[in-house]
Design a protein around this motif. Structure first.
Motif, PDB file in Angstrom:
ATOM      1  N   ALA A 193      -9.068  32.012 -25.797  1.00 22.16           N
ATOM      2  CA  ALA A 193      -7.704  31.848 -25.286  1.00 22.16           C
ATOM      3  C   ALA A 193      -6.694  31.987 -26.416  1.00 22.16           C
ATOM      4  O   ALA A 193      -7.045  31.950 -27.592  1.00 22.16           O
ATOM      5  CB  ALA A 193      -7.559  30.476 -24.625  1.00 22.16           C
ATOM      6  N   SER A 226      -0.956  30.867 -18.883  1.00 23.32           N
ATOM      7  CA  SER A 226      -0.848  29.554 -18.245  1.00 23.32           C
ATOM      8  C   SER A 226       0.630  29.353 -17.928  1.00 23.32           C
ATOM      9  O   SER A 226       1.473  30.087 -18.398  1.00 23.32           O
ATOM     10  CB  SER A 226      -1.360  28.460 -19.170  1.00 23.32           C
ATOM     11  OG  SER A 226      -0.344  28.080 -20.082  1.00 23.32           O
ATOM     12  N   VAL A 255      -2.459  25.836 -24.420  1.00 24.03           N
ATOM     13  CA  VAL A 255      -2.862  27.186 -24.021  1.00 24.03           C
ATOM     14  C   VAL A 255      -1.683  27.991 -23.489  1.00 24.03           C
ATOM     15  O   VAL A 255      -0.933  27.509 -22.643  1.00 24.03           O
ATOM     16  CB  VAL A 255      -3.943  27.129 -22.915  1.00 24.03           C
ATOM     17  CG1 VAL A 255      -4.197  28.515 -22.353  1.00 24.03           C
ATOM     18  CG2 VAL A 255      -5.208  26.549 -23.465  1.00 24.03           C
ATOM     19  N   LYS A 267      -4.808  32.088 -20.931  1.00 27.32           N
ATOM     20  CA  LYS A 267      -6.141  31.571 -20.634  1.00 27.32           C
ATOM     21  C   LYS A 267      -7.203  32.620 -20.997  1.00 27.32           C
ATOM     22  O   LYS A 267      -6.912  33.805 -21.133  1.00 27.32           O
ATOM     23  CB  LYS A 267      -6.243  31.227 -19.149  1.00 27.32           C
ATOM     24  CG  LYS A 267      -5.244  30.168 -18.712  1.00 27.32           C
ATOM     25  CD  LYS A 267      -5.422  29.781 -17.257  1.00 27.32           C
ATOM     26  CE  LYS A 267      -4.440  30.516 -16.385  1.00 27.32           C
ATOM     27  NZ  LYS A 267      -4.488  30.088 -14.979  1.00 27.32           N
ATOM     28  N   SER A 268      -8.427  32.168 -21.098  1.00 21.82           N
ATOM     29  CA  SER A 268      -9.489  33.098 -21.460  1.00 21.82           C
ATOM     30  C   SER A 268      -9.688  34.161 -20.381  1.00 21.82           C
ATOM     31  O   SER A 268     -10.253  35.217 -20.632  1.00 21.82           O
ATOM     32  CB  SER A 268     -10.791  32.337 -21.713  1.00 21.82           C
ATOM     33  OG  SER A 268     -11.088  31.519 -20.608  1.00 21.82           O
TER      34      SER A 268
END
Length: 552
Positions: A284, A308, A299, A302-303
Motif C-alpha cells: 500500500a 482509501s 493508508v 490500498k493494496s
RNA sequence: GCACCCGUAGCUCAAUUGGAUAGAGCAUCUGACUACGAAUCAGAAGGUUAGAGGUUCGACUCCUCUCGGGUGCACCA
C-alpha cells in the motif's frame, strides 16, 4: 457596538501614550449596574505598562471623547474596568435604524469580497437521512446563512460519493431483494443494508422489468436505480427543512485525469512525495503521519490499488482552495472526528493556509419520547429517520430543536415538548411573540389608524424612556453584535438564545406599557418599537430558517 | 489502551471563550386578565460548577491527575 467603541478607545489609548499589543475587548457586563458595555483594556495593559490598572483606566477615560448624546456616563469600577452607560437617545436612535434598514438590519460587510464554502450533510446515497444527519444539515444551513449576512459570497456544498464499496453493497442489497421478489430463496447478509427502502426499490425494479434481470449477476442497474431513488428522497427531506445546496461535488471528479493525464488524487500523492511524506509497504501507499508524531501511518492507496477515503478527501479540500474560497467550513458529526486532522496536516504540508479551514462538529442526537430516551442506531429499523421526526413535530420545531443547544452538547430531542403549544416549547414562545406583534399592528391600524407605510415619524421614539422600553431598545441594538458572535463561534445556538431573550423582553414591555390606550404620540412611538422588534425577530428567524407566522 | 466531546439548580441547558454576586426555561410556591392575544407577565425558592491539585489581579472556562457518561479508533466512507 464593537465598531462604535473600539476606534474611540483605540484613539484614547494613542493620545494617552499607552501602547499595548492586547486587543480591545468590549463586553456586556452580566449585571447592568456595571454599565451597558465595558472594557477590560486597562486590566490587560496594566502589566505591560507596569502601572496600576485603576489609575491607567482613569487616564484612558480622560482621553476618551464620544459623539454628543451617545454616552451618559463613563466610570472606572472594580479592579480597573471601564464601564459605559448609553443615553436613551442613543438607544432609541438605534431602534429607528432598525426601521430604516428593515430586513438588512444586522447585516455587515466584513465578508465583502470574500468567498466562503460551507459543506454540510454530504451523506452518500445509501439510505434515507437520519436524525443525526439532520442536526448537521440544519447547523450547516444556519452557518451558511450567518456568513451570507456579513457579505460573504456563500457556496453551500454537498460532497458525495457514488462509487466505492458502500455503493456496491447497496446495489447488491437491492439485487438480493429483487431476487427474493422474483421468488428465489436467498440469504440476506447482515453486512448489507437492512432498511425497508431497499425492498421498495427492488419492488419498483420488479414492476418495470419483471423477472428479466434474475439471470444476470450484474448489479449496475440496481445500484444506479437505488442511487437515483435514494438521492431524490434525501433531497426531498432536505427541502422539507428548507436546507438547500448550490453545489453537489461528486468525489468521482477526483479520479478523472486532467489534460496531462493526472488525477487529482495522483497529484496529491506526488506533492506529498516531493515533501517526503509518502512511503510504500505491505503493498500500500502511506501518508507518513508518524513523521508528525502520530502512532501509525495512514493508508492513502490500498493494496488493491484503490484510494482509501483519505486521499480524495485531501484532494477535495485542495479543490476548495483552488476554487478560490477564502473561508472553508466543514460541518460534520462526531463520528468523523478522527478524519479531519489528517486532512489538515496534509494541506499544511502542501503549503495551504489551514487557518482558513474551520470545522464545526456536532455531537449526536438522542430522542426522548414520554420521558424515555431512545438511542439512535443506523443499522436497525427506521426509528431514527429524519422524515418521521418532521412528520411528527413539523419543520420549524425540528430546525429549532436541532440548534437550540450548543453543537458540542449531546442533544436530547424531546419529541413531546416539540409538539406542545405553550411557552415550554421554545418554538411557540418565539413565534408567539411575532404573532402577537402582528395582531397588535392589525388592531392598531383599525382602531387608531396607525399605518407604518405612511407614518414615518420615527423621531417619536425619542419620547420613550421607561425601563421596559429602554431594555427592549437595547436588545434590538444588540442584534448585529449577536450575529457576529454567532458567526465567529459557528454557533447558531447563540441566535436562538438571543431571540428568546428578545421575545421575553418584548412581552415584559407589552405587559407594562399600554400601547393603543396611550396618548397618540406615545402610542405611535410604542408601535414603532413593536414594529422594530418584529423586524428583528423576522431577521433572526430567517437566519434560523424558522417561519414567522402572522397568527397562530 | 489511545483520541475527541460532555459533567453546572430536581430536569433540559446558558455563562459574551480568562472578568465583576454562575444565569434562563420547565417543575414547585406566591401574585397579575372589565386593557392591544394570559400561548403572557411579576416575584420567591433552588449551587462546594463531578473531585483534587496548579497557573494569576481574577478560573465553570486554561494545565495536570482521578472518577463518571458519550463517540470514534479498518488497506469502510
Amino acid at each position: 457596538m464593537q465598531e462604535f467603541f473600539r476606534p474611540l478607545i483605540h484613539s484614547a489609548l494613542c493620545s494617552a501614550g499607552i501602547t499595548t499589543d492586547k486587543s480591545i475587548q468590549i463586553e456586556q457586563p452580566a449585571d447592568k449596574k456595571f454599565g451597558d458595555f465595558s472594557t477590560n483594556i486597562a486590566l490587560l495593559a496594566a502589566r505591560e505598562c507596569k502601572r496600576n490598572p485603576r489609575e491607567l483606566a482613569q487616564t484612558i477615560i480622560e482621553h476618551l471623547h464620544f459623539p454628543p448624546d451617545t454616552i451618559a456616563k463613563v466610570e472606572v469600577a472594580g479592579a480597573g474596568f471601564i464601564n459605559f452607560y448609553l443615553t436613551p437617545h442613543f438607544i432609541m436612535q438605534s431602534v429607528a435604524q432598525v426601521l430604516l434598514e428593515e430586513d438588512r438590519y444586522g447585516n455587515g460587510s466584513i465578508g465583502q469580497g470574500e468567498k466562503a464554502v460551507v459543506e454540510y450533510v454530504s451523506a452518500n446515497p445509501t439510505g434515507p437521512l437520519t436524525i443525526g444527519r439532520g442536526r448537521g444539515g440544519v447547523l450547516g444551513d444556519c452557518i451558511a446563512n450567518l456568513f451570507a449576512t456579513q457579505g460573504y459570497e456563500v457556496t453551500r456544498e454537498y460532497y458525495f460519493n457514488d462509487a466505492g464499496r458502500q455503493m456496491q453493497i447497496l446495489g447488491e442489497s437491492v439485487r438480493l431483494r429483487y431476487l427474493e421478489r422474483c421468488g428465489q430463496v436467498i440469504e440476506f447478509p447482515a453486512t448489507h443494508y437492512q432498511g425497508e427502502y431497499i425492498g421498495d426499490i427492488a419492488e419498483e425494479i420488479y414492476r418495470d422489468h419483471g423477472t428479466a434481470l434474475a439471470e444476470s449477476t450484474e448489479i449496475e442497474l440496481f445500484k444506479k436505480r437505488a442511487e437515483e431513488v435514494i438521492f431524490a428522497s434525501i433531497r426531498k427531506t432536505l427541502e422539507r427543512l428548507s436546507i438547500r445546496h448550490d453545489s453537489f461535488f461528486n468525489e468521482h471528479n477526483l479520479y478523472k485525469p486532467n489534460e496531462e493525464g493526472i488525477t487529482a488524487n495522483q497529484s496529491v500523492i506526488d506533492a506529498l512525495a516531493s515533501k517526503g511524506f509518502i512511503t510504500e509497504y505491505d503493498g500500500a501507499t502511506w501518508f507518513q503521519t508518524t513523521k508528525l508524531g502520530q502512532e501509525k501511518d495512514k493508508v492513502l492507496i490500498k493494496s488493491s490499488g484503490e484510494p482509501s477515503y483519505r486521499l480524495p478527501d485531501i484532494a477535495y479540500h485542495i479543490t476548495k482552495f483552488e476554487r478560490g474560497f477564502n473561508v472553508i467550513v466543514n460541518v460534520f458529526g462526531a463520528d468523523h472526528i478522527d478524519e479531519y486532522p489528517d486532512v489538515l496536516e496534509a494541506l499544511k504540508i502542501l503549503g495551504y493556509d489551514t487557518t482558513r479551514v474551520k470545522v464545526a462538529i456536532n455531537q449526536f442526537v438522542t430522542t426522548t419520547v414520554d420521558g424515555q430516551t431512545l438511542k439512535m442506531s443506523t443499522r436497525k429499523g427506521n426509528a431514527d429517520l429524519l422524515d418521521d421526526l418532521i412528520d411528527d413535530v413539523g419543520a420549524d420545531a425540528t430546525r429549532l430543536f436541532f440548534i437550540m443547544r450548543g453543537k458540542d452538547s449531546h442533544l436530547n430531542f424531546d419529541v413531546e415538548l416539540a409538539k406542545k403549544q405553550s411557552k415550554d416549547n421554545p418554538v411557540f414562545y418565539l413565534q408567539y411573540a411575532h404573532a402577537r406583534i402582528c395582531s397588535l399592528l392589525r388592531v392598531a391600524k383599525l382602531e387608531i389608524g396607525f399605518d407604518p407605510a405612511t407614518n414615518t415619524s420615527h423621531h417619536l421614539l425619542q419620547l420613550l424612556g421607561s425601563p421596559a422600553e429602554l431594555q427592549l431598545g437595547f436588545a434590538l441594538l444588540d442584534y448585529p453584535d449577536m450575529i457576529k458572535t454567532s458567526l465567529r463561534l459557528l454557533e447558531p445556538q447563540k441566535m436562538v438564545e438571543y431571540l428568546h431573550s428578545l421575545a421575553e423582553v418584548f412581552h415584559r414591555f407589552y405587559q407594562e406599557c399600554p400601547i393603543l390606550k396611550a396618548e397618540p404620540d406615545i402610542a405611535s412611538a410604542r408601535l414603532f418599537l413593536s414594529l422594530a422588534t418584529r423586524q428583528v425577530l423576522r431577521n433572526g428567524f430567517r437566519i434560523l430558517g424558522v417561519s414567522a407566522p402572522e397568527s397562530m
